[in-house]
Design a protein around this motif. Structure first.
Motif, PDB file in Angstrom:
ATOM      1  N   ARG B  49     -23.422   6.071 125.552  1.00  0.00           N
ATOM      2  CA  ARG B  49     -22.162   5.950 127.026  1.00  0.00           C
ATOM      3  C   ARG B  49     -22.105   4.361 126.395  1.00  0.00           C
ATOM      4  O   ARG B  49     -20.199   4.372 126.523  1.00  0.00           O
ATOM      5  CB  ARG B  49     -23.194   5.608 127.873  1.00  0.00           C
ATOM      6  CG  ARG B  49     -23.972   6.519 128.609  1.00  0.00           C
ATOM      7  CD  ARG B  49     -24.138   6.291 130.094  1.00  0.00           C
ATOM      8  NE  ARG B  49     -25.270   5.682 130.008  1.00  0.00           N
ATOM      9  CZ  ARG B  49     -26.654   5.998 129.367  1.00  0.00           C
ATOM     10  NH1 ARG B  49     -27.018   7.001 129.881  1.00  0.00           N
ATOM     11  NH2 ARG B  49     -27.814   4.717 129.574  1.00  0.00           N
ATOM     12  N   LYS B  50     -21.837   3.621 126.074  1.00  0.00           N
ATOM     13  CA  LYS B  50     -21.431   2.254 125.322  1.00  0.00           C
ATOM     14  C   LYS B  50     -20.544   2.334 124.059  1.00  0.00           C
ATOM     15  O   LYS B  50     -19.080   1.431 124.563  1.00  0.00           O
ATOM     16  CB  LYS B  50     -22.598   1.274 124.763  1.00  0.00           C
ATOM     17  CG  LYS B  50     -21.769  -0.141 124.964  1.00  0.00           C
ATOM     18  CD  LYS B  50     -22.805  -1.350 124.401  1.00  0.00           C
ATOM     19  CE  LYS B  50     -22.522  -2.071 123.475  1.00  0.00           C
ATOM     20  NZ  LYS B  50     -23.304  -2.424 122.144  1.00  0.00           N
ATOM     21  N   SER B  53     -17.783   4.405 126.424  1.00  0.00           N
ATOM     22  CA  SER B  53     -16.443   2.728 126.547  1.00  0.00           C
ATOM     23  C   SER B  53     -16.640   2.097 126.239  1.00  0.00           C
ATOM     24  O   SER B  53     -15.022   1.846 127.209  1.00  0.00           O
ATOM     25  CB  SER B  53     -18.316   2.277 127.891  1.00  0.00           C
ATOM     26  OG  SER B  53     -17.960   1.651 126.735  1.00  0.00           O
ATOM     27  N   GLU B  57     -12.886   5.807 130.058  1.00  0.00           N
ATOM     28  CA  GLU B  57     -14.105   6.052 130.878  1.00  0.00           C
ATOM     29  C   GLU B  57     -13.884   8.034 131.292  1.00  0.00           C
ATOM     30  O   GLU B  57     -12.639   8.473 131.614  1.00  0.00           O
ATOM     31  CB  GLU B  57     -13.554   5.856 132.452  1.00  0.00           C
ATOM     32  CG  GLU B  57     -14.158   4.307 133.325  1.00  0.00           C
ATOM     33  CD  GLU B  57     -15.437   3.974 133.547  1.00  0.00           C
ATOM     34  OE1 GLU B  57     -16.091   5.135 133.772  1.00  0.00           O
ATOM     35  OE2 GLU B  57     -16.044   3.527 133.694  1.00  0.00           O
TER      36      GLU B  57
END
Lengths: 206, 206
Positions: B49-50, B53, B57
């Motif tokens: 996810r990081k 990001s 999005e």
């Protein structure tokens, strides 16, 4: 020293550190720093220090890392202080190139057995090693207690060969075929994916 | 969307995510999650996810990632929505295997020019492409506006070939020879290092 706690992604960077340290040692260098490694490898120095801290205390604040010592410790951690026998499945162009590859010996690996299915390849000899029928693979792998194999067969055959390797007791497979292969949870697979390396670089182009 | 801020180490994981997403899309899948990707790839879901990001999005809390959309976005970010022409230096066993490799086309690359120095190889044809004298490389690279090259020559020749590639305008080199090559700061190099992949796996063995 909680080495079994290190994330796999960190483990995957240790060979990169080992490669850089080995190169420096060959140049006669004695001391390096996380800053220097950072510049060479494009990994932040904080990340390098954090990665290594999973496995012990290797550097001293202000004096850096002793290159030969850290190299030897990484070899120990990666279990390559001794040489692993490796089976090579597939003796086409790629298999032939791998059997001749000069990059394995110094890094803890030796291809000790070559396999193919093509009758005209079986029996060929390279540096004292004979290409054997793939059907003999289980026997040879067990006899020589081989745990590591390289798959250099066409994509359509890769899963079948992987199944055979797993059944023979192989625990680590390096796959050159451009397909995903399925193996049990206690067997590891890594992929040689040249296109992924190219994509990494094209990110910076245009 | 501060994409030029993403650390190189994160950029290097994007092709891995792209490979997994492409594979899922081919299986007809529509939605995935950072948890599923984590299990497939051995990278923590928080890390995934990081990493993503940095570039925008892409997922929604609770619903996950739309596979085809994220795949297309990663292709765009890595600049592989179109196909890059690639020069291949070295037409030995490895070069021949690479010229036949089925893994490039779907990932944004096509080997369009083959080079060697051996007189008996020059003029050979493969899939409509002729092996040319390495001396012609600068001309061909400029004519075809090639920015990406693969080095598959013996170690002793790799640096010389790299110099030639750089002088011809190549900006990204994938090196198969087991040696470090030096290039200017505006040229990227990636290494195919099968022993590093094997070491990653032997960490877990014994």
């Amino acid at each position: 020293m909680a080495s079994n706690e290190a994330p796999d992604i960190v483990v995957g960077r240790l060979p990169i550190y080992l490669r850089a340290l080995t190169f420096m040692a060959e140049e006669g260098r004695e001391i390096t720093s996380s800053q220097e490694l950072s510049e060479k490898l494009g990994i932040s120095s904080a990340q390098i220090r954090k990665d290594l801290s999973h496995f012990g205390e290797f550097g001293k604040q202000g004096t850096g890392y002793e290159i030969a010592y850290l190299r030897d410790q990484l070899k120990r951690i990666l279990h390559v202080e001794h040489t692993w026998p490796v089976a090579l499945a597939g003796y086409g162009d790629l298999g032939h190139a791998l059997a001749n590859y000069g990059g394995f010996a110094a890094k803890g690996f030796e291809i000790v057995a070559l396999f193919d299915t093509a009758p005209h390849k079986i029996g060929q000899e390279l540096a004292g090693k004979q290409v054997r029928d793939l059907a003999e693979l289980p026997t040879v792998v067990r006899e020589k207690n081989i745990k590591v194999a390289i798959v250099a067969v066409p994509s359509a055959e890769a899963q079948g060969v992987a199944n055979m390797l797993v059944e023979s007791g192989i625990k680590a497979i390096l796959n050159y075929a451009p397909i995903n292969i399925s193996v049990p949870a206690d067997v590891q697979v890594q992929y040689i994916d040249p296109a992924a390396h190219l994509q990494h670089m094209t990110y910076y182009l245009e």
